[in-house]
Design a protein around this motif. Structure first.
Motif, PDB file in Angstrom:
ATOM      1  N   UNK A   1       0.816  -1.226   0.000  1.00  0.00           N
ATOM      2  CA  UNK A   1       0.000   0.000   0.000  1.00  0.00           C
ATOM      3  C   UNK A   1       0.845   1.270   0.000  1.00  0.00           C
ATOM      4  N   UNK A   2       1.963   1.257   0.732  1.00  0.00           N
ATOM      5  CA  UNK A   2       2.830   2.437   0.754  1.00  0.00           C
ATOM      6  C   UNK A   2       3.460   2.687  -0.619  1.00  0.00           C
ATOM      7  N   UNK A   3       3.827   1.615  -1.325  1.00  0.00           N
ATOM      8  CA  UNK A   3       4.418   1.775  -2.656  1.00  0.00           C
ATOM      9  C   UNK A   3       3.380   2.297  -3.645  1.00  0.00           C
ATOM     10  N   UNK A   4       2.166   1.802  -3.546  1.00  0.00           N
ATOM     11  CA  UNK A   4       1.101   2.283  -4.427  1.00  0.00           C
ATOM     12  C   UNK A   4       0.829   3.768  -4.170  1.00  0.00           C
ATOM     13  N   UNK A   5       0.795   4.131  -2.891  1.00  0.00           N
ATOM     14  CA  UNK A   5       0.585   5.536  -2.541  1.00  0.00           C
ATOM     15  C   UNK A   5       1.732   6.411  -3.060  1.00  0.00           C
ATOM     16  N   UNK A   6       2.947   5.909  -2.912  1.00  0.00           N
ATOM     17  CA  UNK A   6       4.123   6.646  -3.388  1.00  0.00           C
ATOM     18  C   UNK A   6       4.087   6.795  -4.908  1.00  0.00           C
TER      19      UNK A   6
END
Length: 275
Positions: A197-202
């Motif tokens: 999720x953090x990579x998608x947000x980034x």
């Protein structure tokens, strides 16, 4: 190929210049640039139509007329210039179509490789499939939550080809996809389902930031792109990986690599963006 920022720049420049203007008889130097209807029908139909508004959808310029829609897609080398109240020079480089207005200003469609196209559609049935099947516009129609949901449904796909799929999300091309993936250290062949999720947000934030930067810079003039006033953009001076094969990565010094992903040339740092 002009991508979303370049087409958005042209749209913003042309919008006030062409709104409420009425077309006179088009001049077709290369009739093949008109994809539909036939060139003869195009010339007869367009004159007398008035521009109500100009918008962008994906990489298409969409002229809303008092009847129907005029579409322009620049493809690889297309250019669309506005010439105000003066005669178009016959030696305009790669001039293919002149769309004059009744006030003697004109739109000039130039295209070195003849891959771009113009469509005049009087009904939805006449629109090209590439336009009808466009996915949501990444700049105007996709927020962070929707982006995450869309990726979640395509877990087996590779991230770069998915972002380039105009039926999935419209507007992105090689330049801004490569730059966005580098910005958040994601390998272009990474399977979507492995992204956190953090990579998608980034990734979403990187895409938005780079699109806005590209627009603010007037686009990227790597080869043929020019704005509506025939001036180059400057975003090419801020590229971190795209077009920098074998040059040192700005982060770690490793030579930037070029590979083919989904049939498209792709630039990335093999050290920063590990597979």
């Amino acid at each position: 190929m002009p991508e979303l920022p370049e087409v958005e720049v042209i749209k913003r420049e042309l919008q006030p210049a062409v709104k409420d203007k009425t077309f006179s008889a088009p001049r077709l130097i290369f009739p093949g640039s008109v994809r539909a209807p036939s060139p003869a029908e195009f010339v007869n139909l367009l004159q007398g139509y008035r521009v109500i508004d100009l918008q962008r959808k994906g990489k298409y310029l969409v002229f809303y007329l008092n009847r129907g829609i005029l579409l322009v897609h620049l493809r690889m080398t297309g250019q669309l210039f506005f010439v105000g109240n003066r005669q178009v020079r016959p030696d305009y480089p790669y001039l293919r179509v002149v769309l004059p207005f009744t006030d003697h200003s004109s739109l000039c469609f130039c295209d070195k490789r003849k891959l771009g196209g113009i469509w005049l559609s009087l009904s939805k049935q006449d629109l090209p499939d590439g336009f009808i099947n466009l996915g949501p516009d990444i700049y105007r129609q996709v927020d962070r939550q929707r982006f995450a949901r869309m990726l979640k449904n395509r877990g087996r796909a590779m991230i770069k080809p998915l972002l380039l799929n105009q039926r999935f999300i419209s507007g992105l091309g090689n330049i801004y996809t490569d730059e966005s993936l580098f910005s958040c250290l994601i390998h272009p062949r990474r399977q979507v389902g492995t992204l956190s999720p953090d990579e998608i947000d980034s990734l979403y934030r990187a895409i938005c930031e780079l699109l806005n930067k590209g627009i603010d810079c007037g686009g990227a003039s790597i080869r043929d792109y020019r704005n509506a006033g025939n001036q180059p953009g400057s975003f090419q001076y801020f590229l971190k990986v795209y077009g920098r094969g074998n040059k040192p990565c700005y982060r770690c010094g490793t030579p930037v690599a070029r590979i083919v992903v989904g049939g498209r040339g792709t630039y990335f740092c093999p050290q920063c963006q590990k597979e």
